[in-house]
Design a protein around this motif. Structure first.
Motif, PDB file in Angstrom:
ATOM      1  N   VAL A  27       0.805  -1.229   0.000  1.00 48.02           N
ATOM      2  CA  VAL A  27       0.000   0.000   0.000  1.00 48.02           C
ATOM      3  C   VAL A  27       0.839   1.280   0.000  1.00 48.02           C
ATOM      4  O   VAL A  27       0.309   2.372  -0.124  1.00 48.02           O
ATOM      5  N   GLY A  28       2.137   1.124   0.157  1.00 47.71           N
ATOM      6  CA  GLY A  28       2.952   2.328   0.225  1.00 47.71           C
ATOM      7  C   GLY A  28       4.382   2.055  -0.161  1.00 47.71           C
ATOM      8  O   GLY A  28       4.726   0.974  -0.628  1.00 47.71           O
ATOM      9  N   ALA A  40       1.727   6.466   1.599  1.00 49.93           N
ATOM     10  CA  ALA A  40       0.769   5.709   0.797  1.00 49.93           C
ATOM     11  C   ALA A  40       0.991   5.981  -0.685  1.00 49.93           C
ATOM     12  O   ALA A  40       1.385   7.065  -1.078  1.00 49.93           O
ATOM     13  N   THR A  41       0.731   4.959  -1.472  1.00 49.16           N
ATOM     14  CA  THR A  41       0.823   5.125  -2.913  1.00 49.16           C
ATOM     15  C   THR A  41      -0.455   4.584  -3.542  1.00 49.16           C
ATOM     16  O   THR A  41      -1.182   3.817  -2.944  1.00 49.16           O
ATOM     17  N   SER A  42      -0.717   5.002  -4.742  1.00 51.10           N
ATOM     18  CA  SER A  42      -1.772   4.389  -5.527  1.00 51.10           C
ATOM     19  C   SER A  42      -1.103   3.962  -6.811  1.00 51.10           C
ATOM     20  O   SER A  42      -0.461   4.760  -7.489  1.00 51.10           O
ATOM     21  N   LYS A  43      -1.245   2.677  -7.131  1.00 50.29           N
ATOM     22  CA  LYS A  43      -0.569   2.174  -8.320  1.00 50.29           C
ATOM     23  C   LYS A  43      -1.095   2.872  -9.570  1.00 50.29           C
ATOM     24  O   LYS A  43      -2.299   3.047  -9.730  1.00 50.29           O
ATOM     25  N   ASN A  65      -5.574   3.208   0.973  1.00 48.50           N
ATOM     26  CA  ASN A  65      -4.206   2.789   1.283  1.00 48.50           C
ATOM     27  C   ASN A  65      -3.633   3.582   2.447  1.00 48.50           C
ATOM     28  O   ASN A  65      -2.928   3.050   3.286  1.00 48.50           O
ATOM     29  N   SER A  66      -3.956   4.857   2.476  1.00 48.88           N
ATOM     30  CA  SER A  66      -3.484   5.741   3.524  1.00 48.88           C
ATOM     31  C   SER A  66      -3.945   5.258   4.897  1.00 48.88           C
ATOM     32  O   SER A  66      -3.169   5.232   5.845  1.00 48.88           O
ATOM     33  N   GLY A  67      -5.223   4.857   4.973  1.00 53.12           N
ATOM     34  CA  GLY A  67      -5.780   4.358   6.227  1.00 53.12           C
ATOM     35  C   GLY A  67      -5.131   3.049   6.647  1.00 53.12           C
ATOM     36  O   GLY A  67      -4.759   2.879   7.813  1.00 53.12           O
ATOM     37  N   GLN A  71      -2.513   2.188   9.974  1.00 53.88           N
ATOM     38  CA  GLN A  71      -2.763   1.087  10.894  1.00 53.88           C
ATOM     39  C   GLN A  71      -1.551   0.149  10.961  1.00 53.88           C
ATOM     40  O   GLN A  71      -1.111  -0.231  12.043  1.00 53.88           O
ATOM     41  N   LEU A  72      -1.023  -0.203   9.781  1.00 53.42           N
ATOM     42  CA  LEU A  72       0.135  -1.097   9.720  1.00 53.42           C
ATOM     43  C   LEU A  72       1.354  -0.454  10.375  1.00 53.42           C
ATOM     44  O   LEU A  72       2.116  -1.111  11.081  1.00 53.42           O
ATOM     45  N   GLU A  73       1.508   0.843  10.131  1.00 55.82           N
ATOM     46  CA  GLU A  73       2.631   1.576  10.708  1.00 55.82           C
ATOM     47  C   GLU A  73       2.587   1.563  12.225  1.00 55.82           C
ATOM     48  O   GLU A  73       3.599   1.396  12.883  1.00 55.82           O
TER      49      GLU A  73
END
Ligand SMILES: [Zn+2]
Length: 122
Positions: A27-28, A40-43, A65-67, A71-73
Motif C-alpha cells: 500500500v505504500g 501511501a501510494t496508488s498504483k 491505502n493511507s488508512g 494502521q500497519l505503521e
C-alpha cells in the motif's frame, strides 16, 4: 523471563515485522525523508487522466491505502518497540505495575506492554 522464552517471542516478533513490512509495501513505499518512514501510494496514479471517474477511483484507492498504511505503521511501531525491549532486557514486564505480563497474553500479542488486567474498563 528465561532466554528460551525470549528467543521464542523474538522469533514471533521478527516474523510479524517481516509480514507487516511486506504488507506496507503493498500500500505504500518507504520514504527515507519522512520521519514515519512510509507513505501511501496508488498504483498507476495519473493526475492528468481525462476520465474523472478514473481519477476519483485512484483517489479513493489512495485514501484507502493511507488508512491501511497508518494502521500497519502503528503495528510496526509496537513490534519494533517490543524488539527494543528484548534488547534492553525489559521485555515482558508490565509498564503499569512492573509485574511480569501473562504468557498467554504475550503468546496472543507479543508486542503487549501491559498486563491483561489493565485492559478491563469499568
Ligand atoms: Zn500491570
Amino acid at each position: 523471563m528465561n532466554t528460551k522464552d525470549l528467543e521464542h517471542y523474538k522469533a514471533k516478533l521478527t516474523s510479524e515485522k517481516a509480514e507487516l513490512e511486506s504488507e506496507l509495501q503493498e500500500v505504500g513505499e518507504k520514504n527515507p525523508t519522512l520521519k514515519e518512514g512510509w507513505e501511501a501510494t496508488s498504483k498507476n496514479i495519473e493526475v492528468d487522466s481525462a476520465d474523472e471517474n478514473e481519477v476519483a477511483d485512484k483517489f479513493e484507492e489512495y485514501e484507502g491505502n493511507s488508512g491501511i498504511l497508518k494502521q500497519l505503521e502503528g503495528q510496526l511501531t509496537e513490534v519494533n518497540a517490543a524488539l527494543d525491549r528484548i534488547a534492553k532486557g525489559t521485555y515482558g514486564i508490565c509498564q503499569i505495575c512492573g509485574q511480569p505480563i501473562e504468557k498467554d497474553r504475550l503468546e496472543a500479542n507479543p508486542s503487549s506492554k501491559i498486563s491483561i488486567k489493565h485492559n478491563h474498563k469499568a
